[in-house]
Write an enzyme that holds these catalytic residues in place. Structure first.
Site, PDB file in Angstrom:
ATOM      1  N   LEU A 241      71.788 100.041  78.682  1.00  0.00           N
ATOM      2  CA  LEU A 241      71.714 101.517  79.367  1.00  0.00           C
ATOM      3  C   LEU A 241      71.611 102.638  78.469  1.00  0.00           C
ATOM      4  CD1 LEU A 241      72.042 103.135  81.887  1.00  0.00           C
ATOM      5  CD2 LEU A 241      74.634 102.999  81.645  1.00  0.00           C
ATOM      6  N   TYR A 242      72.023 102.748  77.276  1.00  0.00           N
ATOM      7  CA  TYR A 242      71.924 103.762  76.285  1.00  0.00           C
ATOM      8  C   TYR A 242      70.636 103.879  75.801  1.00  0.00           C
ATOM      9  CZ  TYR A 242      71.528 105.935  71.610  1.00  0.00           C
ATOM     10  OH  TYR A 242      71.217 106.675  70.756  1.00  0.00           O
ATOM     11  N   ALA A 243      69.656 102.645  75.563  1.00  0.00           N
ATOM     12  CA  ALA A 243      68.092 102.783  75.389  1.00  0.00           C
ATOM     13  C   ALA A 243      67.717 103.204  76.753  1.00  0.00           C
ATOM     14  CB  ALA A 243      67.658 101.443  75.309  1.00  0.00           C
ATOM     15  N   THR A 245      68.604 105.350  78.908  1.00  0.00           N
ATOM     16  CA  THR A 245      68.811 107.148  79.034  1.00  0.00           C
ATOM     17  C   THR A 245      67.935 107.455  78.156  1.00  0.00           C
ATOM     18  OG1 THR A 245      70.721 107.048  77.653  1.00  0.00           O
ATOM     19  CG2 THR A 245      71.118 106.920  79.846  1.00  0.00           C
ATOM     20  N   LYS A 246      67.867 107.171  76.839  1.00  0.00           N
ATOM     21  CA  LYS A 246      66.908 107.685  75.932  1.00  0.00           C
ATOM     22  C   LYS A 246      65.514 107.645  76.002  1.00  0.00           C
ATOM     23  CE  LYS A 246      70.037 109.488  73.057  1.00  0.00           C
ATOM     24  NZ  LYS A 246      70.086 110.852  72.820  1.00  0.00           N
TER      25      LYS A 246
END
Length: 431
Positions: A241-243, A245-246
């Site tokens: 999810l971090y990736a 959002t980026k």
């Protein structure tokens, strides 16, 4: 003989002849008058007390307004002073996430060379906020004013851009970490998407519009197996999810560049490490556990292949950030309206020399003079990728970016800082 009723009938209207009754009634009136007076005095004292408290509250709020609270006169002065430029052709930079690892280093580097710098950070508790407070002290020593606030605060951002004509924004505020997204996914949307849009809106409406440099991530390459990773490679297979959002941030910034003429430079950082780093990073937590005699978990990929990372020392990352600010073109919009095409760039910032995690652990053991207790496990499906490797040729060409610190040297500097900051005496740590 008259009845009892007749004894109380007045001979003249309005007058009672019974003296006992009259005397008691007069005493009652006196008592009532005395009680009324006391009641009025009580009301007066209450009103006086309330007026005093109200005045005191007004004075306190006035004092706070004149002090360093958000939006106060003193606050505005501190912001303006910190944003003051002290070199020819310098810039005035708003740095978000300024109490963070990269943010604090970039802020200090800019301030030392004479640029105006104002920082903002929400001091969240993703990791121990005391480390951020310590970084804040470093910023204070360099006369960098750091605002405790959230980039989702529309009014605060509007106020900042109203009192300072920032030439650049260095956007480093974000919810970091790959694995934490499985515990608290909303925090990533709040910071990495909503916060980014709120900041872009403020920049869009500013006059003049600032140029924006912001931190994307090497995580956007996701499941891409082509190495080394190049900026033109596909980034549509995020592994966390971090990736995601980026990656969304890269698309969102492109939209604001296209519609509103904002100058945008995105930086894909590759595993940044060094002094004052993030405690959630493997090299940091490994150091802590090794010194405490606790076991560390080392993951391996498919077919028992060692995981590898393109570890990049903080000073090299700072050079890439500053170089991006120095070469950023001006935004072309005004009042939210685009007047012409504006610069849009994306760069990898890495060391371009991947090192396996077991090799990194061996380096830490050497610097700490302590043998690690290792638990080797297969990598779980938590969003991590097996390797990262940056192609930095574009950054070399456009920014003059050239990393100079290898992992062995960089970890040595980190270990020296760690032992000093946390009060270890290295000779007592040897086992």
């Amino acid at each position: 003989m008259r009845g009892l009723e007749e004894e109380f009938i007045p001979s003249t209207p309005g007058k009672f002849k019974d003296k006992t009754y009259y005397s008691g009634n007069r005493q009652f009136h006196r008592c009532f008058a005395s009680t009324s007076t006391m009641f009025l005095w009580a009301l007066f004292l209450l009103a006086l007390t309330a007026s005093y408290l109200s005045f005191q509250s007004f004075m306190d709020s006035g004092t706070r307004y004149l002090s360093s609270t958000w939006g106060s006169l003193h606050w505005e002065k501190q912001v303006r002073d910190s944003a003051q430029i002290h070199r020819v052709n310098g810039m005035s930079v708003l740095v978000t996430g300024a109490a963070g690892f990269v943010g604090s280093h970039v802020s200090i580097a800019l301030k030392k060379r004479g640029d105006g710098v104002v920082g903002i950070d929400n001091f969240n508790n993703y990791y121990d906020p005391s480390l951020k407070k310590a970084r804040k002290n470093l910023l204070n020593l360099q006369n960098v004013y750091l605002i405790e606030g959230d980039i989702n605060d529309v009014h605060m951002l509007a106020k900042l851009f109203d009192i300072v004509a920032f030439t650049h924004v260095m956007h480093l505020a974000a919810q970091a970490g790959v694995r934490y997204a499985m515990e608290n996914p909303k925090s990533y949307v709040h910071s990495n998407i909503a916060g980014l849009v709120t900041l872009l809106e403020a920049c869009k409406n500013a006059n003049p519009q600032p140029a924006i440099v912001w931190a994307s991530s090497s995580s956007v390459y996701g499941l891409n197996e082509k190495v080394p990773f190049s900026e033109s490679d596909r980034t549509d297979q995020p592994a966390s999810l971090y990736a995601a959002t980026k990656k969304a941030g890269e698309e969102i910034t492109h939209t604001y560049n296209h519609i509103y003429g904002l100058s945008i430079t995105g930086l894909r950082f590759f595993t940044v490490y060094g002094p004052w780093g993030r405690p959630d990073m493997a090299y940091f937590s490994f150091t802590r556990n090794i010194l405490q005699g606790k076991p560390i978990t080392v993951y391996r990929g498919k077919n028992r292949v060692d995981l590898a990372r393109d570890f990049t020392y903080i000073d090299d990352i700072v050079k890439g950030c500053v170089g991006s600010l120095d070469t950023a073109g001006k935004s072309t919009g005004s009042g939210g309206k685009k007047r012409g095409p504006a610069m849009f760039r994306i760069f990898n910032l890495g060391n371009t020399s991947p090192v396996t995690v077991p090799m990194m652990v061996a380096m830490l053991e050497k610097h700490l003079k302590v043998k690690a207790k290792k638990h080797v496990l297969d990598m779980p499906g938590n969003g991590d990728v097996p390797f990262t490797h940056a192609n930095i040729s574009l950054a070399q060409k456009e920014l003059g970016y050239k990393p100079t610190t290898n992992l062995q040297t960089g970890l040595g500097k980190f270990v020296r800082w760690y032992l000093s900051y946390y009060g270890y005496r290295q000779e007592k740590s040897v086992k």
